[in-house]
Write a protein that holds these residues in place. Structure first.
Motif, PDB file in Angstrom:
ATOM      1  N   ILE A  27       0.729  -1.273   0.052  1.00 45.59           N
ATOM      2  CA  ILE A  27      -0.075  -0.063  -0.074  1.00 45.59           C
ATOM      3  C   ILE A  27       0.876   1.333  -0.138  1.00 45.59           C
ATOM      4  O   ILE A  27       0.483   2.246  -0.528  1.00 45.59           O
ATOM      5  CB  ILE A  27      -1.048   0.030   1.166  1.00 45.59           C
ATOM      6  CG1 ILE A  27      -2.073  -1.392   1.035  1.00 45.59           C
ATOM      7  CG2 ILE A  27      -1.612   1.332   1.358  1.00 45.59           C
ATOM      8  CD1 ILE A  27      -2.862  -1.405   2.288  1.00 45.59           C
ATOM      9  N   MET A  28       1.909   1.239   0.749  1.00 40.57           N
ATOM     10  CA  MET A  28       2.866   2.431   0.771  1.00 40.57           C
ATOM     11  C   MET A  28       3.489   2.765  -0.418  1.00 40.57           C
ATOM     12  O   MET A  28       3.800   4.042  -0.712  1.00 40.57           O
ATOM     13  CB  MET A  28       3.843   2.160   2.040  1.00 40.57           C
ATOM     14  CG  MET A  28       3.396   2.394   3.444  1.00 40.57           C
ATOM     15  SD  MET A  28       4.998   2.322   4.299  1.00 40.57           S
ATOM     16  CE  MET A  28       4.241   2.962   5.713  1.00 40.57           C
ATOM     17  N   THR A  36      -4.609   7.073   2.380  1.00 42.16           N
ATOM     18  CA  THR A  36      -4.724   5.967   2.980  1.00 42.16           C
ATOM     19  C   THR A  36      -4.638   6.288   4.448  1.00 42.16           C
ATOM     20  O   THR A  36      -3.761   6.891   5.110  1.00 42.16           O
ATOM     21  CB  THR A  36      -3.967   4.872   2.409  1.00 42.16           C
ATOM     22  OG1 THR A  36      -4.112   4.511   1.081  1.00 42.16           O
ATOM     23  CG2 THR A  36      -3.837   3.652   3.404  1.00 42.16           C
ATOM     24  N   ALA A  37      -5.511   5.422   5.251  1.00 43.60           N
ATOM     25  CA  ALA A  37      -5.246   5.309   6.550  1.00 43.60           C
ATOM     26  C   ALA A  37      -5.730   3.632   6.885  1.00 43.60           C
ATOM     27  O   ALA A  37      -6.289   3.190   6.634  1.00 43.60           O
ATOM     28  CB  ALA A  37      -6.335   6.138   7.383  1.00 43.60           C
ATOM     29  N   ILE A  38      -4.388   3.186   7.600  1.00 38.16           N
ATOM     30  CA  ILE A  38      -4.247   1.810   7.718  1.00 38.16           C
ATOM     31  C   ILE A  38      -4.572   1.593   9.313  1.00 38.16           C
ATOM     32  O   ILE A  38      -3.785   2.270  10.118  1.00 38.16           O
ATOM     33  CB  ILE A  38      -3.143   1.118   7.448  1.00 38.16           C
ATOM     34  CG1 ILE A  38      -3.038   1.207   6.092  1.00 38.16           C
ATOM     35  CG2 ILE A  38      -3.027  -0.244   7.831  1.00 38.16           C
ATOM     36  CD1 ILE A  38      -1.433   0.664   5.388  1.00 38.16           C
ATOM     37  N   PRO A 128       8.602   1.783   3.866  1.00 37.05           N
ATOM     38  CA  PRO A 128       8.428   0.494   3.750  1.00 37.05           C
ATOM     39  C   PRO A 128       9.473  -0.085   4.677  1.00 37.05           C
ATOM     40  O   PRO A 128      10.734   0.234   4.686  1.00 37.05           O
ATOM     41  CB  PRO A 128       8.673   0.271   2.502  1.00 37.05           C
ATOM     42  CG  PRO A 128       8.324   1.171   1.414  1.00 37.05           C
ATOM     43  CD  PRO A 128       8.953   2.295   2.368  1.00 37.05           C
ATOM     44  N   LEU A 129       9.223  -1.263   5.469  1.00 36.46           N
ATOM     45  CA  LEU A 129      10.088  -1.939   6.237  1.00 36.46           C
ATOM     46  C   LEU A 129      10.634  -3.248   5.484  1.00 36.46           C
ATOM     47  O   LEU A 129       9.829  -3.608   4.643  1.00 36.46           O
ATOM     48  CB  LEU A 129       9.250  -2.395   7.296  1.00 36.46           C
ATOM     49  CG  LEU A 129       8.636  -1.205   8.569  1.00 36.46           C
ATOM     50  CD1 LEU A 129       7.972  -1.895   9.837  1.00 36.46           C
ATOM     51  CD2 LEU A 129      10.092  -0.390   8.849  1.00 36.46           C
ATOM     52  N   PRO A 130      11.777  -3.618   5.975  1.00 39.00           N
ATOM     53  CA  PRO A 130      12.322  -4.686   5.334  1.00 39.00           C
ATOM     54  C   PRO A 130      11.455  -6.136   5.800  1.00 39.00           C
ATOM     55  O   PRO A 130      11.094  -6.008   7.043  1.00 39.00           O
ATOM     56  CB  PRO A 130      13.672  -4.719   5.663  1.00 39.00           C
ATOM     57  CG  PRO A 130      13.958  -3.931   6.821  1.00 39.00           C
ATOM     58  CD  PRO A 130      12.843  -2.687   6.751  1.00 39.00           C
ATOM     59  N   LEU A 131      11.329  -7.093   5.215  1.00 39.24           N
ATOM     60  CA  LEU A 131      11.023  -8.207   5.784  1.00 39.24           C
ATOM     61  C   LEU A 131      11.905  -9.068   6.670  1.00 39.24           C
ATOM     62  O   LEU A 131      13.255  -8.952   6.409  1.00 39.24           O
ATOM     63  CB  LEU A 131      10.627  -9.369   4.789  1.00 39.24           C
ATOM     64  CG  LEU A 131       9.256  -9.067   3.559  1.00 39.24           C
ATOM     65  CD1 LEU A 131       9.035  -9.977   2.567  1.00 39.24           C
ATOM     66  CD2 LEU A 131       8.246  -8.501   4.473  1.00 39.24           C
ATOM     67  N   ARG A 132      11.571  -9.622   7.535  1.00 39.63           N
ATOM     68  CA  ARG A 132      12.382 -10.363   8.406  1.00 39.63           C
ATOM     69  C   ARG A 132      13.034 -11.524   7.922  1.00 39.63           C
ATOM     70  O   ARG A 132      12.304 -12.158   7.057  1.00 39.63           O
ATOM     71  CB  ARG A 132      11.637 -10.923   9.790  1.00 39.63           C
ATOM     72  CG  ARG A 132      11.113  -9.856  10.713  1.00 39.63           C
ATOM     73  CD  ARG A 132      10.543 -10.235  11.867  1.00 39.63           C
ATOM     74  NE  ARG A 132      11.381 -11.365  12.786  1.00 39.63           N
ATOM     75  CZ  ARG A 132      10.898 -11.904  13.798  1.00 39.63           C
ATOM     76  NH1 ARG A 132       9.780 -11.630  14.252  1.00 39.63           N
ATOM     77  NH2 ARG A 132      11.791 -12.710  14.648  1.00 39.63           N
TER      78      ARG A 132
END
Length: 144
Positions: A27-28, A36-38, A128-132
């Motif tokens: 989404i980001m 957007t609001a999550i 955005p964050l990286p995936l673990r």
């Protein structure tokens, strides 16, 4: 998500966290992010750990507290709301934001989440964050 990625008992939380991260990141990275609001929350609380008794408001009550994270270009940075909310607060925000009539008396009286936003601020850029990469073991184990 499918049940195996839902963070329910028996699931591997690492895979569930990655699922949620992928959804938010998608989404980001999309054109929809700018409007957007999550509302990221859980339907359960993870156990009987809460030291605060929920208020009684009707025969259903609120139940135990669960976390809620608001993600939006207009979410207030670092904001923590100490008011008592409920799942109907998300619906109340939508109704108030678009001038819709409440569906029930419960959402009509729910506190809105509008104070988590500042629509006059410069929109926050997507982050955005990286995936673990440390997920090990099965996504799901059957527990007795």
């Amino acid at each position: 998500p499918r049940f195996q990625l839902s963070d329910h008992p028996g699931s591997n939380f690492c895979y569930g966290e990655n699922w949620a991260t992928q959804v938010v990141n998608t989404i980001m990275k999309s054109p929809a992010w700018k409007s957007t609001a999550i509302f990221l929350t859980w339907d359960e609380w993870g156990g009987f750990y809460d030291h605060v008794k929920p208020p009684t408001i009707d025969h259903f009550g609120y139940g135990f507290r669960v976390p809620l994270i608001v993600l939006s270009p207009y979410a207030k940075q670092g904001y923590i709301d100490h008011r008592t909310g409920e799942f109907d607060s998300m619906l109340k925000f939508i109704e108030d934001n678009w001038g819709l009539d409440p569906l029930t008396s419960r959402d009509a009286h729910a506190p809105s989440l509008a104070n988590a936003f500042d629509f006059s601020q410069t929109p926050t850029r997507p982050d955005p964050l990286p995936l673990r990469t440390d997920c090990t073991g099965p996504k799901w184990t059957i527990t007795g």
